[in-house]
Design a protein around this motif. Structure first.
Motif, short mmCIF file in Angstrom:
data_model
loop_
_atom_site.label_atom_id
_atom_site.label_comp_id
_atom_site.label_asym_id
_atom_site.label_seq_id
_atom_site.Cartn_x
_atom_site.Cartn_y
_atom_site.Cartn_z
N GLU A 85 -4.31 -5.90 -1.96
CA GLU A 85 -2.98 -5.28 -2.00
C GLU A 85 -2.46 -5.32 -3.43
O GLU A 85 -2.54 -6.35 -4.10
N SER B 202 4.14 -1.68 -2.17
CA SER B 202 2.73 -1.99 -2.41
C SER B 202 1.82 -1.05 -1.65
O SER B 202 2.20 -0.44 -0.64
N ARG C 259 -2.13 -1.19 0.11
CA ARG C 259 -3.15 -2.15 0.55
C ARG C 259 -4.37 -1.41 1.10
O ARG C 259 -4.24 -0.55 1.98
N SER D 291 -8.94 -7.52 2.47
CA SER D 291 -7.96 -6.57 1.95
C SER D 291 -7.59 -6.91 0.51
O SER D 291 -7.65 -8.07 0.09
#
Length: 327
Positions: free
Chosen positions: A195, A168, A170, A193
């Motif tokens: 992600e 991932s 982020r 955030s």
């Protein structure tokens, strides 16, 4: 910087009355630390922690550290590198490599991986005014291999995928105006955030995850500090055929809602206790795709000289199932 014991600044006349010679004498101090801790908790039983850190590695201002935490519910090993001025620029670079084992009672989550992070203090260099000095943006790539070990056959069939790769990216934004990073008594911290784990990053599990929290600190008379925390999270599963239950939210424990055992506040489903069709059923916590946690604290000094403080708290929170709304 925390690299010196003493700093003495002296002045001498320069070559003319418009110039001055400034001489700075410093005495360096040891920047390496070694910490060991041992404790007991009603949730995790015994706890052992150890950390070794060098905060001025080779005199370059970089931090290299290794840490370990062991309890009855968690084993955690991590090696970290942090450079506050990557390649003599205003960028921040950090890397972490970790091995984690966490007990969710019905299953155990094992993961091995790491992350690479690039950050930038946009408040100091892009925004105007002292108010935004501590605004920082970070871009983090995370990759880890995850495997679930289940304790019963019935649970095994309900958990979806048991192993795979999380890959991932982020993007996060942090605004930190606390007066002290370890023991704050004034200011605030805001964090948000987003992600994404899309298919092209090569992971097994595809999802989007959004996180936000806000913390405030208000000094009061007699050394009291009033603190608040609000945390929200939402996970959007992009592939219903590939789901990893351990990525859901499980609330409870000392870092979320105290008074509950670690990761015990969760939506549940009914499952058979064995593969026998006539067996009894039991509730299996499966986690939620949404969470909301609120904490109010009044911190007060007990033995201020040695840093012992007490706290009165009120916590509330929940993890919500995918078909349920917030609250």
């Amino acid at each position: 910087l925390g690299f010196f014991e003493t700093v003495e600044v002296s002045h001498k006349p320069g070559s003319d009355n418009t110039r001055v010679i400034v001489q700075v004498e410093v005495k360096e101090k040891a920047t390496g630390t070694f910490q060991v801790g041992l404790g007991f908790s009603n949730a995790e039983n015994f706890m052992f922690t150890a950390q070794v850190s060098q905060n001025n590695f080779l005199g370059w201002g970089q931090t290299v550290s290794a840490s370990a935490q062991v309890s009855s519910l968690r084993q955690f090993i991590q090696a970290s590198f942090h450079d506050p001025h990557f390649l003599d620029t205003n960028f921040i670079f950090s890397a972490d490599f970790f091995r984690i084992q966490a007990d969710y009672f019905e299953f155990v989550r094992d993961s091995t991986g790491g992350d690479l992070n690039i950050g930038y203090h946009i408040g100091q260099y892009l925004l105007k005014g002292d108010l935004f000095d501590d605004v920082m943006v970070n871009l983090t790539y995370n990759r880890e291999y995850v495997r679930l070990d289940t304790r019963t056959a019935a649970v095994y069939h309900e958990l979806g995928e048991k192993q795979g790769v999380i890959s991932s990216m982020r993007l996060s934004l942090t605004w930190d105006e606390r007066d002290n990073r370890l023991f704050p008594s004034k200011g605030f911290m805001l964090f948000g955030s987003a992600e994404a784990a899309p298919n092209f990053l090569g992971g097994t599990f595809l999802f989007n995850r959004y996180t936000a929290y806000a913390r405030t600190y208000v000094p009061l008379p007699l050394g009291l500090v009033f603190k608040t925390n609000s945390t929200f999270g939402f996970i959007q599963n992009l592939d219903r055929q590939q789901r990893l239950i351990s990525e859901n939210y499980f609330v409870g424990g000392i870092n979320s809602v105290r008074g509950y055992l670690l990761r015990t506040i969760s939506p549940t489903i009914l499952v058979k206790t064995s593969e026998d069709p006539g067996s009894l059923t039991t509730e299996l916590p499966i986690g939620g795709n949404k969470q909301a946690v609120f904490n109010l604290e009044l911190e007060f000094p007990i033995f201020e000289k040695i840093g012992i403080r007490g706290v009165l708290f009120y916590d509330a929170g929940n993890a919500f199932a995918s078909e349920a709304n917030f609250f």
